[in-house]
Design an enzyme around this catalytic site. Structure first.
Site, mmCIF file in Angstrom:
data_model
loop_
_atom_site.group_PDB
_atom_site.id
_atom_site.type_symbol
_atom_site.label_atom_id
_atom_site.label_comp_id
_atom_site.label_asym_id
_atom_site.label_seq_id
_atom_site.Cartn_x
_atom_site.Cartn_y
_atom_site.Cartn_z
ATOM 1 N N ASP A 289 0.585 -1.269 0.217
ATOM 2 C CA ASP A 289 -0.314 0.256 -0.297
ATOM 3 C C ASP A 289 1.382 1.495 0.014
ATOM 4 O O ASP A 289 2.037 1.517 0.328
ATOM 5 C CB ASP A 289 -1.261 -0.149 1.072
ATOM 6 C CG ASP A 289 -2.463 0.686 0.817
ATOM 7 O OD1 ASP A 289 -1.893 1.951 -0.060
ATOM 8 O OD2 ASP A 289 -3.380 0.443 1.499
HETATM 9 C C1 BGC Z 1 -4.928 3.514 -0.412
HETATM 10 C C2 BGC Z 1 -5.134 2.104 -1.313
HETATM 11 C C3 BGC Z 1 -4.626 3.121 -2.664
HETATM 12 C C4 BGC Z 1 -3.335 3.575 -2.093
HETATM 13 C C5 BGC Z 1 -3.260 3.759 -4.117
HETATM 14 C C6 BGC Z 1 -3.667 3.928 -0.029
HETATM 15 O O1 BGC Z 1 -3.773 4.982 0.955
HETATM 16 O O2 BGC Z 1 -5.007 2.609 1.085
HETATM 17 O O3 BGC Z 1 -6.645 1.348 -1.478
HETATM 18 O O4 BGC Z 1 -4.737 2.224 -3.780
HETATM 19 O O5 BGC Z 1 -3.779 4.618 -1.513
HETATM 20 O O6 BGC Z 1 -4.308 5.440 -4.306
#
Ligand code: BGC
Length: 739
Positions: free
Chosen positions: A265
């Protein structure tokens, strides 16, 4: 096959001997088609080129090797629409004119359709738009279990039930990957809360993990051949998910046979050697741990060349399976296309849940109703964007008011709108103003006057995307901005209130229940949400959505609250991990709270049913304008499957759809179990007066439990009660058998 029918059972129990657990069938992953080519490519790569593939290049891409014709990997949020193009190294919009996408109903809305076909089409729609934008991997579906009614991302996730979540995850995955875009299942695993998501350590039994929290991931990997997985921000049993040997190596790769890539993530990596060894392929979005630090680690001997080659091979499998879109072809036409808008509409239509309909207030009867007061800020609010994190720059979004106005155009019905309650805005969220305030007296007065002079009130309330947001849990499920107070005032002047709840998560409906003869849940329902709502209100279609989660009476009744294990005491105040680097370092250095999953396997209805805690509306509930009589149940069984055939008749005046649900109870089990568990479901369309039947197949392996001592699944012999019905509390036909 052994066939038992309702009548047979009445005269005796049928015993099916020696039914053993099914051995998992290894389906060959499509990712394994290029192994020789990959060996050849790796042999030509320098160490620098390999390491360069293991971290972010831009905010949403990771590098290939141009010299060898290996394209970069292009990622896109996900999960409910393709996110707009951002500047390479910031979250600022690039300002393109072609990147407006279709806004699909969010996760809980999709789950409310209980339709595998629609989940497949959702994946198809996402992939088509991803490809128009040159993307290889969709950062979705988001498939964590909805453990807490207050969880900030409940609206993105599917359901509190693992079987429903798993079935839809598989189909979303297949739909997307059959159409050229990889999925990235997120957030693996146990990202069930947003408060302290970047530091919390989840403590959970292996059984709860296996039976409740992992099945959506397991099914999407084993049955959907998912190519990507995103490691969650949190820790599980002491280890960050991005460096968790148990989750990434032992379970995902060794047990489930995952052959694809694990990406972090955004900002969720905390080490170099441990993360790489324990299963992470790509650090996103930067290169703090998998850039120079990784090169240095290889050079010092702390990381072997062979593990680098393994991680690169896993990336190349995805890269060679998903064909890159040539740069010149990306972003040439508008992302949102009519076929995808149709998918969004078809899902929205089947997601709306009719919770209650006293005195047949719905559908609206044009002969009786001459004036409608549409009241509520959500009637005019779009929900594609808002809060922290993923959103969709939607090409368009039909609001509830726009949908209703269009639907009743030319019918002679006057429609007027009053805001009723104040908007909870981005500024409110950012300055941490609570949404749980009193009603605004001026807005309330205006709304009451309008209600007084109208035949019918359609109150459109609920949450909005600033109330429900990534990065923060709600601290109550109360309707925000004084909506309860407003509803009481409205009902004092007009008893004909239809309340429409726009939200992606449970809300406290006690006052709504008292004041509104009819209630609809209409979710964050995508580009065509307002159209679908108007179709249901007018009776053009009969509602057929079913709750994917329980609506408790009070928040305190729900399991984690009742056991006082959520919210946790924070060791110190923390900002969200996503927001900045300081928060990320704090999370790593200062540590976070432990989240004790004390309710164990008793999540959602499993808790309420077993502990006999009354609920407002049960899991699986949803009415229709029509009525469905359940006529007959027959069950065939062999060693591998139990197949239930259910016959039903639409006895009402409307054509409609019903979701037939199959629950299983194990009355003489020696093992602690929930009162009942969903084991199958099927949607059926029946015209008024029509009789039809559905077949629900339950693989025997779904009747197993996780045995902690044996560290394996076991099928306990004994009595199996099969209950088939219209919700978890509306069983219509029941029979029992032995396994
Ligand atoms: C989220 C993800 C997301 C990523 C990119 C993160 O903060 O938890 O679900 O895909 O950001 O935007």
């Amino acid at each position: 096959m052994k066939r038992i029918s309702l009548l047979t059972v009445a005269s005796g129990i049928i015993v099916l001997a020696a039914c053993t657990a099914e051995k998992p069938v290894e389906k060959k992953s499509l990712l394994l088609q290029h192994e020789d080519e990959i060996t050849e490519l790796i042999s030509q790569m320098t160490l620098e080129e390999k390491v360069n593939m293991l971290h972010g290049k831009n905010m949403f891409s990771s590098a290939g090797v141009e010299r060898l014709g290996i394209a970069d990997m292009q990622y896109a949020d996900g999960p409910f629409g393709i996110r707009e193009e951002m500047e390479p190294h910031s979250w600022n919009s690039l300002g393109l004119t072609t990147d407006s996408a279709t806004f699909y109903p969010t996760g809980s809305a999709l789950a409310a359709t209980w339709s595998e076909d629609l989940a497949y089409r959702y994946g198809v729609g996402m992939a088509k738009e991803a490809r128009l934008r040159g993307k290889d991997m969709i950062l979705g579906p988001a498939i964590n279990i909805q453990r807490l009614p207050t969880g900030g991302r409940t609206y993105e996730y599917l359901s509190e039930d693992p079987l429903l979540s798993a079935a839809l995850s598989v189909k979303y995955t297949l739909g997307a990957q059959d159409n050229g875009a990889a999925v990235c299942l997120k957030h693996y695993a146990l990202n069930n809360q947003e408060d302290a998501r970047g530091s919390v350590n989840v403590k959970v039994s292996q059984r709860a993990m296996r039976e409740i929290y992992l099945p959506p991931f397991e099914a999407a990997v084993k049955e959907g051949d998912a190519y990507g997985v995103m490691a969650a921000y949190n820790k599980v049993e002491g280890d960050w998910c991005s460096e968790n040997d148990m989750l990434l190596n032992r379970i995902l790769r060794d047990e489930w046979g995952f052959r694809g890539i694990v990406i972090s993530d955004w900002g969720g990596v905390h080490s170099t050697v441990k993360a790489l060894q324990n299963g992470l392929n790509v650090e996103m979005p930067g290169s703090r741990y998998f850039g120079q630090a990784l090169l240095d680690s290889v050079k010092s001997g702390a990381v072997s060349d062979s593990i680098i080659d393994i991680r690169v091979r896993e990336i190349l499998r995805v890269r060679l399976t998903v064909k890159p879109v040539p740069e010149a072809e990306a972003n040439q036409v508008m992302t949102s296309q009519p076929e995808q808008q149709q998918i969004a509409y078809d899902i929205a239509k089947r997601s709306i849940v009719l919770l209650k309909n006293e005195n047949k207030l719905l559908p609206i009867q044009a002969e009786k109703v001459k004036s409608i007061a549409v009241i509520g800020d959500n009637a005019v609010r779009t929900q594609a964007l808002g809060g922290v994190g993923a959103g969709v720059k939607a090409l368009y979004e039909v609001t509830p008011l726009a949908g209703i106005t269009k639907q009743f155009e030319g019918s002679g019905i006057t429609i007027k709108w009053a805001q009723g309650y104040a908007e909870y805005s981005k500024r409110d969220r950012e300055s941490r103003v609570s949404p749980y305030t009193n009603a605004d007296p001026k807005l309330m007065d205006e709304a009451v006057s309008l209600a007084k002079e109208s035949d019918l009130v359609i109150f459109v309330g609920g949450n909005n995307r600033e109330v429900e947001t990534e990065g923060r849990d709600r601290n109550a499920i109360t309707l925000p901005m004084g909506q309860d107070e407003l509803l009481k005032a409205l009902s004092a002047v007009n008893p004909n209130i239809v309340t429409v709840i726009v939200s992606g998560a449970p809300v406290d409906l006690r006052v709504v229940q008292e004041t509104s003869p009819a209630i609809l849940m209409s979710w964050f329902n995508g580009s065509e949400g307002g159209t679908a709502l108007a179709d249901v209100l007018s009776g053009e279609i009969s509602p057929s959505g079913k709750l994917p989660f329980t609506l408790p009476i009070r928040l305190e009744d729900s399991p984690a609250y009742s056991l006082n294990v959520y919210p946790q005491e924070m060791p110190q105040r923390q900002g969200d991990i996503f927001t900045n680097l300081v928060n990320r370092r704090n999370a790593a250095q200062l540590g976070g709270p432990d989240a004790e999953y004390a309710e164990d396997i008793f999540v959602g209805y499993r808790w309420f049913d077993t502990k006999e805690v009354p609920v407002l509306y049960p899991f699986g509930h949803g009415l229709s304008y029509s009525y469905f009589n359940y006529l007959n149940l027959e069950v065939d069984m062999d060693d591998d499957n139990l197949v239930a055939e259910v016959k039903l008749r639409n006895t009402g005046k409307y054509d409609g759809e019903e979701v037939v649900q199959l629950y299983v109870r194990r009355p003489d089990s020696k093992i602690e179990r929930p009162l009942q568990e969903l084991k199958g479901f099927q949607r059926i369309h029946l015209q008024a007066g029509e009789t039809g039947s559905v077949k629900i197949q339950v693989p025997m392996k779904h009747l197993r439990h996780w045995d902690e001592a044996a560290w394996d699944w076991q099928l306990e012999p004994g009595t199996v009660e099969i209950i088939v019905g219209s919700s978890s509390k509306d069983g219509r036909i029941q029979m029992e058998t032995e396994i």
